[in-house]
Design a protein around this motif. Structure first.
Motif, short mmCIF file in Angstrom:
data_model
loop_
_atom_site.label_atom_id
_atom_site.label_comp_id
_atom_site.label_asym_id
_atom_site.label_seq_id
_atom_site.Cartn_x
_atom_site.Cartn_y
_atom_site.Cartn_z
N GLY A 278 0.81 -1.21 0.00
CA GLY A 278 0.00 0.00 0.00
C GLY A 278 0.84 1.26 0.00
N GLY A 279 0.15 2.40 0.00
CA GLY A 279 0.83 3.70 0.02
C GLY A 279 1.29 4.21 -1.32
N ILE A 280 0.99 3.47 -2.41
CA ILE A 280 1.45 3.90 -3.73
C ILE A 280 0.84 5.24 -4.12
N GLU A 281 -0.39 5.47 -3.72
CA GLU A 281 -1.08 6.70 -4.10
C GLU A 281 -0.35 7.95 -3.61
N ILE A 282 0.44 7.79 -2.55
CA ILE A 282 1.15 8.94 -1.99
C ILE A 282 2.33 9.34 -2.86
#
Length: 309
Positions: A278-282
């Motif tokens: 996760g956290g790719i959107e950041i």
């Protein structure tokens, strides 16, 4: 398939909002040749003005009264952004004509910090709400094609439509109006523009006023979604990769760059994120911008800079 379309539409609508903020960067760069780091502060300042004026203006009952209050608050916030534009031209830009680009860049950083502090002093530092009547409830589309339909946020849909309309108007403004052509001439060469009678002072006030209007619309949209708080200026940082992708001088590039980043970060978070934790959107947008800087630094629609010796 329905889930993929939901993610795709969500990314496209978020991308239009990124493009809306990126337009402010493009407008200032086209007129002055400097990257305006104060755009995020302008979005926050305009949103604060809209939120607080709508509270301070005496209200009337009913839907008509609420609409009147919002219109008056919008007019007051826009007038305030025009005053800011005039002050920036008179007190900052007029003193830096034909100076090195780094001087203009540092000036926009100073403007950003000033607007952050002045906005807090003038309007307060609490979290405020902007309610312009955009519906919050989601709707289902394409129910005849997919079981259960495709879930779409009405607020995001309306916000994306507003952003698209504003982008279209600005593109036409730059292409078909005399003022738009004058703005492009100023961006190409300040001294040459002055030599043919284009007044830099008036042009800069106009372009900062237009950028202020764009910041106001972006601030209202994002403030309606997230609330008006000082972290709102950080949303504008997402517009930096947008203009890198699309090109600093291209209005259509801001649109395409915003859509690419909006869709890319949404799909990567959903389909790749679970495999990477996760956290790719950041960080997706910034990594994509870095790759473009290595391969095509002028962006998709930017102009190549050729120095002849």
């Amino acid at each position: 398939m329905a889930f993929f379309l939901e993610a795709l539409f969500g990314g496209l609508m978020a991308g239009m909002l990124y493009a809306l903020i990126a337009l402010g960067f493009v407008l200032i760069f086209k007129a002055s040749g400097v990257f305006n780091f104060a755009q995020g502060a302008m979005v926050l300042f305009a949103a604060l003005a809209m939120a607080r004026l709508s509270e301070w203006i005496p209200g009337w009952t009913g839907l008509t009264g609420k609409l009147a209050v919002n219109l008056l608050a919008f007019a007051g916030a826009f007038a305030l952004m025009v005053v800011v534009a005039w002050a920036v031209e008179r007190l900052v830009l007029a003193k830096l004509v034909n100076q090195e680009p780094i001087a203009l860049l540092m000036a926009t950083l100073g403007i950003a910090y000033f607007l952050d502090g002045f906005g807090q002093t003038l309007f307060g530092s609490d979290i405020y709400k902007i309610d312009v009547g955009m519906p919050k409830d989601p709707i289902f589309l394409l129910e005849g094609l997919f079981e259960g339909g495709v879930l779409i946020s009405q607020e995001d849909l309306i916000a994306a439509g507003i952003a698209a309309a504003l982008v279209l108007l600005l593109a036409l403004f730059f292409q078909i109006t005399a003022t738009g052509r004058a703005l492009r001439a100023v961006a190409d060469d300040h001294q040459a523009a002055q030599s043919i009678g284009i007044p830099l002072e008036r042009i800069w006030v106009i372009v900062w006023s237009v950028a202020g209007f764009v910041a106001l619309v972006a601030g209202i949209v994002w403030g309606s979604k997230l609330g008006v708080q000082f972290s709102l200026s950080l949303v504008a940082l997402k517009a930096l990769p947008v203009v890198i992708l699309g090109g600093l001088t291209s209005v259509p590039g801001a649109i395409v760059g915003g859509l690419l980043i909006g869709v890319g970060e949404k799909l990567s978070e959903i389909y790749i994120g679970p495999h990477l934790g996760g956290g790719i959107e950041i960080w997706f947008a910034y990594v994509l911008a870095l790759l473009f800087l290595l391969v095509r630094p002028q962006g998709l629609f930017g102009e190549k800079i050729i120095d002849r010796v």
